[in-house]
Every structure is written in C-alpha cells, then in structure tokens.
Design a protein around this motif. Structure first.
Motif, PDB file in Angstrom:
ATOM      1  N   ARG A  70       0.803  -3.338 -14.524  1.00 22.63           N
ATOM      2  CA  ARG A  70       2.138  -3.908 -14.281  1.00 22.63           C
ATOM      3  C   ARG A  70       2.918  -2.946 -13.393  1.00 22.63           C
ATOM      4  O   ARG A  70       2.985  -1.746 -13.657  1.00 22.63           O
ATOM      5  N   VAL A  71       3.511  -3.488 -12.339  1.00 27.61           N
ATOM      6  CA  VAL A  71       4.315  -2.672 -11.438  1.00 27.61           C
ATOM      7  C   VAL A  71       5.654  -2.389 -12.103  1.00 27.61           C
ATOM      8  O   VAL A  71       6.307  -3.286 -12.646  1.00 27.61           O
ATOM      9  N   GLY A  72       6.073  -1.125 -12.058  1.00 24.20           N
ATOM     10  CA  GLY A  72       7.361  -0.746 -12.629  1.00 24.20           C
ATOM     11  C   GLY A  72       7.738   0.646 -12.188  1.00 24.20           C
ATOM     12  O   GLY A  72       7.108   1.239 -11.306  1.00 24.20           O
ATOM     13  N   HIS A  73       8.772   1.194 -12.816  1.00 22.01           N
ATOM     14  CA  HIS A  73       9.189   2.531 -12.397  1.00 22.01           C
ATOM     15  C   HIS A  73       8.142   3.556 -12.833  1.00 22.01           C
ATOM     16  O   HIS A  73       7.372   3.368 -13.753  1.00 22.01           O
ATOM     17  N   GLY A  74       8.102   4.656 -12.075  1.00 20.01           N
ATOM     18  CA  GLY A  74       7.064   5.658 -12.280  1.00 20.01           C
ATOM     19  C   GLY A  74       5.814   5.372 -11.488  1.00 20.01           C
ATOM     20  O   GLY A  74       4.756   5.946 -11.766  1.00 20.01           O
ATOM     21  N   GLN A  75       5.930   4.524 -10.462  1.00 19.37           N
ATOM     22  CA  GLN A  75       4.758   4.116  -9.688  1.00 19.37           C
ATOM     23  C   GLN A  75       5.079   4.007  -8.200  1.00 19.37           C
ATOM     24  O   GLN A  75       6.242   3.888  -7.800  1.00 19.37           O
ATOM     25  N   VAL A  76       3.991   4.022  -7.403  1.00 19.70           N
ATOM     26  CA  VAL A  76       4.062   3.542  -6.026  1.00 19.70           C
ATOM     27  C   VAL A  76       4.056   2.023  -6.100  1.00 19.70           C
ATOM     28  O   VAL A  76       3.151   1.434  -6.700  1.00 19.70           O
ATOM     29  N   SER A  77       5.046   1.358  -5.533  1.00 19.20           N
ATOM     30  CA  SER A  77       5.165  -0.087  -5.716  1.00 19.20           C
ATOM     31  C   SER A  77       4.768  -0.903  -4.489  1.00 19.20           C
ATOM     32  O   SER A  77       4.446  -2.088  -4.620  1.00 19.20           O
ATOM     33  N   GLU A  78       4.808  -0.300  -3.283  1.00 16.18           N
ATOM     34  CA  GLU A  78       4.463  -1.035  -2.065  1.00 16.18           C
ATOM     35  C   GLU A  78       3.850  -0.069  -1.060  1.00 16.18           C
ATOM     36  O   GLU A  78       4.130   1.134  -1.089  1.00 16.18           O
ATOM     37  N   ILE A  79       3.034  -0.611  -0.179  1.00 15.90           N
ATOM     38  CA  ILE A  79       2.591   0.143   0.988  1.00 15.90           C
ATOM     39  C   ILE A  79       2.998  -0.632   2.230  1.00 15.90           C
ATOM     40  O   ILE A  79       3.159  -1.857   2.187  1.00 15.90           O
ATOM     41  N   ALA A  80       3.175   0.084   3.328  1.00 16.28           N
ATOM     42  CA  ALA A  80       3.546  -0.554   4.595  1.00 16.28           C
ATOM     43  C   ALA A  80       2.659  -0.009   5.704  1.00 16.28           C
ATOM     44  O   ALA A  80       2.451   1.204   5.808  1.00 16.28           O
ATOM     45  N   LEU A  81       2.126  -0.920   6.513  1.00 21.03           N
ATOM     46  CA  LEU A  81       1.275  -0.575   7.646  1.00 21.03           C
ATOM     47  C   LEU A  81       2.005  -0.919   8.943  1.00 21.03           C
ATOM     48  O   LEU A  81       2.630  -1.985   9.049  1.00 21.03           O
ATOM     49  N   ALA A  82       1.915  -0.037   9.904  1.00 26.77           N
ATOM     50  CA  ALA A  82       2.531  -0.278  11.207  1.00 26.77           C
ATOM     51  C   ALA A  82       1.641  -1.196  12.038  1.00 26.77           C
ATOM     52  O   ALA A  82       0.422  -1.019  12.086  1.00 26.77           O
ATOM     53  N   VAL A  83       2.254  -2.185  12.672  1.00 25.86           N
ATOM     54  CA  VAL A  83       1.555  -3.049  13.623  1.00 25.86           C
ATOM     55  C   VAL A  83       2.412  -3.111  14.889  1.00 25.86           C
ATOM     56  O   VAL A  83       3.611  -2.816  14.859  1.00 25.86           O
ATOM     57  N   PRO A  84       1.829  -3.482  16.021  1.00 15.96           N
ATOM     58  CA  PRO A  84       2.617  -3.561  17.259  1.00 15.96           C
ATOM     59  C   PRO A  84       3.835  -4.469  17.076  1.00 15.96           C
ATOM     60  O   PRO A  84       3.740  -5.538  16.443  1.00 15.96           O
ATOM     61  N   THR A 123       1.673  -5.524  -3.018  1.00 14.60           N
ATOM     62  CA  THR A 123       2.521  -5.821  -1.858  1.00 14.60           C
ATOM     63  C   THR A 123       2.129  -4.929  -0.684  1.00 14.60           C
ATOM     64  O   THR A 123       2.146  -3.698  -0.789  1.00 14.60           O
ATOM     65  N   VAL A 124       1.759  -5.570   0.418  1.00 20.38           N
ATOM     66  CA  VAL A 124       1.398  -4.877   1.651  1.00 20.38           C
ATOM     67  C   VAL A 124       2.361  -5.352   2.730  1.00 20.38           C
ATOM     68  O   VAL A 124       2.359  -6.530   3.096  1.00 20.38           O
ATOM     69  N   THR A 144      -2.050   0.191  12.854  1.00 22.29           N
ATOM     70  CA  THR A 144      -2.333   1.456  13.533  1.00 22.29           C
ATOM     71  C   THR A 144      -2.348   2.639  12.576  1.00 22.29           C
ATOM     72  O   THR A 144      -3.119   3.577  12.758  1.00 22.29           O
ATOM     73  N   ARG A 145      -1.471   2.602  11.557  1.00 18.46           N
ATOM     74  CA  ARG A 145      -1.387   3.709  10.599  1.00 18.46           C
ATOM     75  C   ARG A 145      -0.473   3.281   9.455  1.00 18.46           C
ATOM     76  O   ARG A 145       0.136   2.201   9.490  1.00 18.46           O
ATOM     77  N   LEU A 146      -0.363   4.125   8.449  1.00 17.31           N
ATOM     78  CA  LEU A 146       0.599   3.882   7.382  1.00 17.31           C
ATOM     79  C   LEU A 146       2.009   4.173   7.890  1.00 17.31           C
ATOM     80  O   LEU A 146       2.266   5.229   8.482  1.00 17.31           O
ATOM     81  N   ARG A 147       2.892   3.209   7.677  1.00 20.82           N
ATOM     82  CA  ARG A 147       4.289   3.421   8.023  1.00 20.82           C
ATOM     83  C   ARG A 147       5.042   4.051   6.853  1.00 20.82           C
ATOM     84  O   ARG A 147       5.852   4.956   7.037  1.00 20.82           O
ATOM     85  N   SER A 148       4.767   3.551   5.633  1.00 18.37           N
ATOM     86  CA  SER A 148       5.535   4.050   4.492  1.00 18.37           C
ATOM     87  C   SER A 148       4.877   3.645   3.184  1.00 18.37           C
ATOM     88  O   SER A 148       3.950   2.826   3.156  1.00 18.37           O
ATOM     89  N   VAL A 149       5.375   4.231   2.116  1.00 16.92           N
ATOM     90  CA  VAL A 149       5.154   3.737   0.757  1.00 16.92           C
ATOM     91  C   VAL A 149       6.525   3.636   0.107  1.00 16.92           C
ATOM     92  O   VAL A 149       7.482   4.296   0.533  1.00 16.92           O
ATOM     93  N   THR A 150       6.606   2.786  -0.915  1.00 18.71           N
ATOM     94  CA  THR A 150       7.834   2.685  -1.704  1.00 18.71           C
ATOM     95  C   THR A 150       7.553   3.222  -3.091  1.00 18.71           C
ATOM     96  O   THR A 150       6.577   2.813  -3.736  1.00 18.71           O
TER      97      THR A 150
END
Length: 507
Positions: A70-84, A123-124, A144-150
C-alpha cells in the motif's frame, strides 16, 4: 560532489507484464537480470538507457504472485522519466492505444506531465523536458533519464534537510510539495500528514538510490551517518552502496557509479544473461530453475492463464513433451520442488502449484486441526478443485495428460494420495515423498480403479509421521496401483537418496 538519482527500485508481482511495460511500451532497455543480492531467489531486473547509465535506471525485484503493498507516507510514491518536450502528445496517444491508464497532460512545477500506471499500479510520470540521454535508446521519443522521484513524508522539513547531505538543495514549493534540486534531477517531497503509512509489498517503490562519486564517498557518508540506522557498505558487484532511512523512515541507498553494468557483459549483450550473486554461485543452476521466466518484446512466449491455483512453469531449453506437476510441503510454494524435479528430468516441463489453504501465514493444501488430524471436508473440496485446475491447465497449455507425473512432498504428497483415492482417473503417475493417509474414511475403491497407475512412495525410517504411511500403501494396493514403496535412511526431511531413488524409478 556527484549528485542525483542513481536508480529507483520497485517490486512487481507479474514479471512478464513488467517487462512488457518497461521494455515494451516505454522502450527502455533491459540492461541486467540477476538473482537478488539479499535473496538470490528473487529475480532482479534493471532497465535503463542503452548503456545502463546511472540516472537512467529503474529496477524491479520480482515477487511473482506476491501480496500487494500500500502506498503511503514513509515511501517513494512516484517516479518520473524525462521524455522530449514535443513527444507528450504522442505518448498520450500511445498510452490510450495500448490501454495503459493515463491522466493528463497537466502542469507541475512548470513542466508538462503525463501520469501513467504500470501493471502493478505504480505511478510513472512522463515529463516533457529536454534532458539528453547519456546513451540514447533507438526510439527518439523514448525516456532519456530519471527526472524525479516523489517521497511521501510526515516530516517534510526533516526529510528535506536529510537530503541536503546528499547534495540536494531547496527549490520551489508547489502546494503540499517541496522540490529539492541536484545537478542532474529533482526530488519532490510531498507532505503525507494524514495519509496512511505505506505497507511493503508488490506495486510499491521500495527505495531510491542516490549517486556517490566513488567508494571513498560511500565510506565517508557512512561515518557521517553513524548516529542513524545506516548499514555497512555492500558490494553489489556493479556498484558499492549503503542503505539508510531518513527521519520519516523512507529507505534511501547511496551507490557508486562504477564499476557499472558492463562489468560482466559487453555493451551489445547487456541484459541477455541471467547472473546470480557471487556468493550463490554453487547453486546457480538451481536458481536458474527457480527464478521466473519471461520473454522480451518480439520473442516467442508462452501464455499464462489466470486459473484457480497460483502456478509457475519452468520450460527447459529442449522440452521432451513430458510434464512434472509439483505440490510443495507445508510452508513451501510453487517453486520449492523445481530444482529437485529438474535434476530428475532435465528436459521435462515443470508445473509448480501453490496450495490455497494457509495456516498462520504459511501455505498448505488443506486445513488441519493438529499435526495429524486433518479437515476431511477441506481435503475433499481441495482435491476436487485441484482436479478441475489440472483439467483447465491441460486445455489451456496444451499438456499431454499421458505424459504427466505428479511429485509431492509431505502435505503436497498427502493431497496427491487423497486424489488417487477420491478421483482415481485424474492421476496416473505419482512420486510421493513422505506421504501419509490423510483420509479418515477413504472410499472403498472400485475393482481395478487404479490399475495401470504407477506410484512410488519414498518413506523415511525416522519420519515421525511414518506410522501413517502403511494405511495409504494399503489403500493404493487395494485399488490396483502398481505401488513401489521404499523406506530410506532419513527422517521427514528430504535426502540425496530421494533424488537417486526417484530418478531411477522415473527413468
């Protein structure tokens, strides 16, 4: 100092769906497949750019058919990938065409964002931003690469300050999200106050790894974090790293860029070989049988059906058309007997099945009231359900019933013994390891009901349950089975003699 995200690691319950999404739909390259370094019986897949560059890597531990988290606090909740930046419209069309759940586009911190859900519900985000790849992929629109994590935290200020030790600087704030900035990417920290705490399991992002310039940097960080729960430095072969939890219990890793993923594979061969951790080299062949199989996009694949029992196939390189169906003992799972069965018949297809009854969290085939008193109604119900499952499996996967042997250990062997008595035509060849009579009032077999059925029983001379084996032997003989019953110099546990005796009988 080197700053930024090295990789993000999640947990998936369906390896083929995971590969289809990350290597197929997103177009990332599968750059490494290994047994897990903490647990070699967990498959670990790494996706990234063409050369597995730090900052491009998304990795998954495979808990096939594992329980969702279960997603909640105390976790990485999202990843973000960079695209053109000009590809967002195309990605929206691709997602809708492929029936990938998608939201957006929206604007976040001045950037255009699509939110996707992978097959596990992770969530991506695809972020339209010009961040060139260190080693571009063939598709010009590919990430192209990882932009961020939440990060989801109940201690926003403390989590932000903790990231400062890894080279992240305060950026802008948007609503409940504070952005932290490195030289190469960002980390968004979301105030999770009032949210449920996260629960580990499949569909969860386990941790984010941050970049260290070299091994000395990792060792210096360990000293700087000496008053926390920081771990020792681990050699992960492709990088050195340590783990630590931030003040909100979010798991972070600190990993070196080198030696890198081309250490044991040429650049044009990345991701083609299954490696096992060096400490597990002695059981490499067993692990290759235990770990789930999958096909890359474009490769020939075998379908998996959603049947009534959790099950796993191992398909050898040169299948001979025979199948061994495996029923584990108490506390086991669908893969437990695969190494043994593979040694018995290297060219047989293996079908491991998981019992549906549980006892204090462990898998069984039917309920029991104590160690030797079994729920008779449950035995009959599960025997009937298993027979129906096998009928479905034969149809679904094109198996040859005449070339199927059933191998069970302990509780699994007991269910096979019960099926032979309750449904005599369902099983024609069986190897029963440490089996006992589980039925209290077995049906009187029709004359010749088990005629032509070959059964091998391997009992243990020191088996505490062995006194219950003769009743099963007598029942099978009364039904006309061709029973070969042998007593080994063993207890209830399996021994090397089981492999020798079963192999000789099966041959």
């Amino acid at each position: 100092m080197t700053t930024g995200i090295h990789h993000v690691t999640g947990i998936t319950r369906r390896v083929q769906a995971n590969v289809d999404f990350y290597a197929g739909f997103l177009g990332l390259r599968l750059v490494k497949r290994t047994g897990g370094f903490e647990d070699a019986e967990q498959l670990h897949l790494f996706y990234g750019d063409a050369l597995a560059s730090p900052g491009s890597l998304v990795t998954f531990l495979v808990w096939e058919d594992g329980a969702p988290g279960r997603v909640g606090h105390g976790q990485v909740s999202e990843i973000a990938l960079a695209v053109p930046p000009d590809s967002i419209g195309t990605w929206l069309v691709r997602a809708m065409t492929a029936h990938v759940p998608v939201e957006g586009p929206t604007r976040e911190f001045g950037e255009t964002v699509l939110r996707l859900k992978d097959p596990d519900g992770v969530t991506v985000k695809l972020v339209g931003i010009d961040l060139p790849a260190a080693a571009p992929l063939p598709d010009p629109l590919a990430p192209t690469r990882l932009r961020s994590v939440t990060l989801m935290t109940e201690k926003l200020a403390d989590s932000a300050a903790f990231l400062g030790q890894f080279g992240y600087r305060p950026g802008t704030v948007e609503g409940a999200v504070r952005r932290m900035v490195s030289d190469t990417d960002v980390i968004d920290i979301r105030d999770g106050s009032g949210f449920f705490a996260g629960i580990p399991g499949t569909g969860i992002l386990d941790h984010v790894a941050l970049r260290a310039v070299d091994a000395d940097a990792v060792r210096r960080m360990r000293l700087a974090l000496k008053d926390t729960d920081v771990t020792s430095v681990h050699d992960r072969k492709y990088f050195l790293s340590l783990y630590v939890r931030d003040p909100a219990s979010i798991l972070l890793e600190y990993a070196t860029d080198g030696p890198g993923f081309t250490l044991d594979e040429a650049p044009d061969q990345l991701g083609t070989t299954l490696f096992v951790p060096p400490q597990d080299a002695a059981r490499a062949e067993d692990l290759r049988v235990l770990l789930p199989q999958f096909a890359l996009p474009g490769e020939e694949r075998s379908p998996m059906r959603d049947l009534h029992f959790v099950h796993r196939f191992h398909r050898p390189e040169n299948p001979d058309g025979s199948t061994i169906v495996l029923l584990h003992g108490t506390g086991g799972n669908e893969t437990d007997l695969m190494p043994l069965a593979h040694r018995l018949a290297p060219n047989a297809t293996l079908l491991g099945v998981r019992g549906r009854s549980t006892e204090e969290g462990i898998n069984r085939w039917f309920r029991r009231f104590d160690a030797v008193t079994y729920d008779q109604e449950d035995i009959r119900a599960e025997a009937e359900a298993f027979v129906a499952f096998i009928e479905d499996a034969v149809r679904s996967y094109g198996l040859d019933p005449a070339r199927m042997t059933y191998l069970g250990y302990s509780n699994g062997a007991n269910l096979i013994g019960a099926i032979l008595q309750l449904h005599p035509q369902a099983i024609r060849s069986a190897i029963l390891l440490r089996a006992v009579q589980a039925l209290e009032n077995p049906p009187e077999p029709a004359e010749g009901a088990l005629a032509g059925h070959g059964v091998l029983m391997l009992n243990g001379a020191r088996d505490m349950f062995g006194r219950m084996a003769p009743a099963l032997e007598q029942a099978l003989r009364r039904g006309g089975a061709e029973l070969d019953s042998r007593t080994l110099a063993a207890g209830h546990e399996l021994s090397p003699d089981d492999l020798t005796q079963a192999g000789a009988w099966l041959a």
